[in-house]
Design a protein around this motif. Structure first.
Motif, short mmCIF file in Angstrom:
data_model
loop_
_atom_site.label_atom_id
_atom_site.label_comp_id
_atom_site.label_asym_id
_atom_site.label_seq_id
_atom_site.Cartn_x
_atom_site.Cartn_y
_atom_site.Cartn_z
N THR A 10 9.09 7.05 -3.28
CA THR A 10 8.96 8.43 -2.78
C THR A 10 7.70 9.08 -3.34
O THR A 10 7.00 9.82 -2.64
N GLN A 11 7.41 8.79 -4.60
CA GLN A 11 6.24 9.39 -5.25
C GLN A 11 4.92 8.97 -4.59
O GLN A 11 3.91 9.66 -4.71
N SER A 30 18.21 12.90 9.54
CA SER A 30 17.61 12.13 8.44
C SER A 30 18.55 11.07 7.88
O SER A 30 18.12 10.12 7.24
N LYS A 51 9.75 16.12 3.58
CA LYS A 51 10.15 15.88 2.19
C LYS A 51 11.65 16.11 2.02
O LYS A 51 12.34 15.37 1.31
N GLU A 52 12.17 17.14 2.71
CA GLU A 52 13.60 17.45 2.62
C GLU A 52 14.44 16.29 3.17
O GLU A 52 15.49 15.96 2.62
N SER A 53 13.97 15.68 4.26
CA SER A 53 14.69 14.55 4.83
C SER A 53 14.68 13.36 3.90
O SER A 53 15.70 12.68 3.71
N ILE A 54 13.54 13.10 3.29
CA ILE A 54 13.41 11.96 2.38
C ILE A 54 14.29 12.16 1.13
O ILE A 54 14.89 11.22 0.62
N LYS A 55 14.37 13.41 0.67
CA LYS A 55 15.18 13.70 -0.52
C LYS A 55 16.66 13.38 -0.30
O LYS A 55 17.40 13.11 -1.24
N LYS A 56 17.09 13.42 0.95
CA LYS A 56 18.50 13.16 1.25
C LYS A 56 18.84 11.67 1.19
O LYS A 56 20.02 11.29 1.16
N LYS A 58 19.33 7.94 -0.27
CA LYS A 58 19.98 7.54 -1.52
C LYS A 58 19.08 6.73 -2.45
O LYS A 58 19.40 6.53 -3.60
N ASN A 60 14.97 5.68 -3.88
CA ASN A 60 13.58 6.13 -4.02
C ASN A 60 12.60 5.10 -3.49
O ASN A 60 11.39 5.35 -3.44
#
Length: 303
Positions: A10-11, A30, A51-56, A58, A60
């Motif tokens: 993700t980073q 997402s 970014k919000e979708s990726i944060k959901k 499970k 990284n």
């Protein structure tokens, strides 16, 4: 170069900042993301999911698929819209996006190519209309969105004098405007100004005078503003209606009897009504009509 099934963290992903409006166009869930489509721009990997979708998600670590290496922001926009198969028909989302597009894309041809993704005609006229709408004051656009103004209604606002738009943008929540009476009020104001029957200073003073009536609620003030502008817009019609009203008030007639007429004076005649609950009431109506026959005839002739 990133290949299909490459795994990155993700980073390592970047997300659109200036073009964040694009993410709002994507209605995909997402939770169903398995492979993240990315583009490369300025040697950075940009996710086509927010970014919000990726944060959901499970994990990284994500499998990614390179869609394209983009060379411009216009290229990014078009790639995103094509890849996501965007078809937006919400004019207010369109406005938010094109406010940004207009600021970063100079080519009218490039901008026109984007219109079809937003359910608009791919034409220079449509682009010019949208550009004018995007220049409307933000408070006014927010109000119009709340009132569900259509593209056609928004387009009409672009023909209104900018000073009038500025004045009413400050007054939106001081009156109880519906979409319809707001259109009528702003059009009457504009028409008065164009015909030089009214000045901006006079309009401001009229609004201040109405707003100063503390005993009136917002609806009463709105009605008063509309009435005042109508009278200023139609002085001859207003004068005739006042004469008719004065003639009716001079009648020696029972208070139970109501007399109305078409205030536009397009239909000749008067409407006489009475709530009768007995023969006595009916006789009273007949007697009143006989007593005022001549004056009623004169009033009919005025309509």
């Amino acid at each position: 170069m990133i290949q299909i099934n490459d795994v990155i963290t993700t980073q390592s992903l970047h997300f659109f900042d200036q073009l964040a409006c694009l993410y709002k166009l994507d209605k995909n869930n997402s939770e169903n993301i398995y492979i993240i489509p990315v583009i490369i721009f300025n040697n950075k990997k940009y996710s086509l999911y927010s970014k919000e979708s990726i944060k959901k998600l499970k994990t990284n670590n994500h499998e990614v698929m390179l869609i394209k290496t983009c060379t411009s922001k216009r290229d990014i926009i078009q790639t995103f819209l094509n890849e996501k198969n965007i078809k937006n028909d919400n004019i207010y989302i369109t406005i938010k996006c094109f406010k940004i597009f207009f600021s970063i894309i100079n080519s009218q041809q490039d901008l026109m190519l984007l219109l079809s993704f937003f359910s608009l005609k791919n034409s220079i006229d449509q682009l010019h209309q949208l550009r004018k709408i995007c220049k409307l004051d933000t408070p006014l656009l927010n109000y119009c969105e709340n009132k569900k103004f259509s593209f056609k209604q928004l387009k009409q606002l672009t023909f209104i004098d900018k000073e009038i738009i500025k004045i009413y943008s400050k007054e939106l929540y001081k009156f109880n405007f519906s979409a319809r009476n707001f259109e009528e009020i702003i059009n009457m104001s504009n028409d008065l100004l164009k015909r030089k029957h009214f000045s901006i200073t006079q309009l401001i003073q009229l609004i201040k005078t109405i707003q100063s009536k503390t005993s009136h609620d917002q609806q009463m003030k709105t009605t008063q503003l509309k009435k005042s502008l109508f009278e200023l817009s139609h002085p001859t019609l207003t004068k005739k209606n006042n004469q008719i009203l004065s003639s009716i008030k001079e009648l020696k007639i029972s208070k139970k009897i109501n007399i109305n007429w078409d205030k536009s004076l397009e239909n000749k005649g008067i409407n006489i009504s009475m709530n009768a609950s007995s023969i006595k009431d009916i006789q009273e109506l007949i007697d009143n009509l006989k007593l005022n026959q001549k004056n009623l005839t004169n009033i009919i002739n005025q309509t």
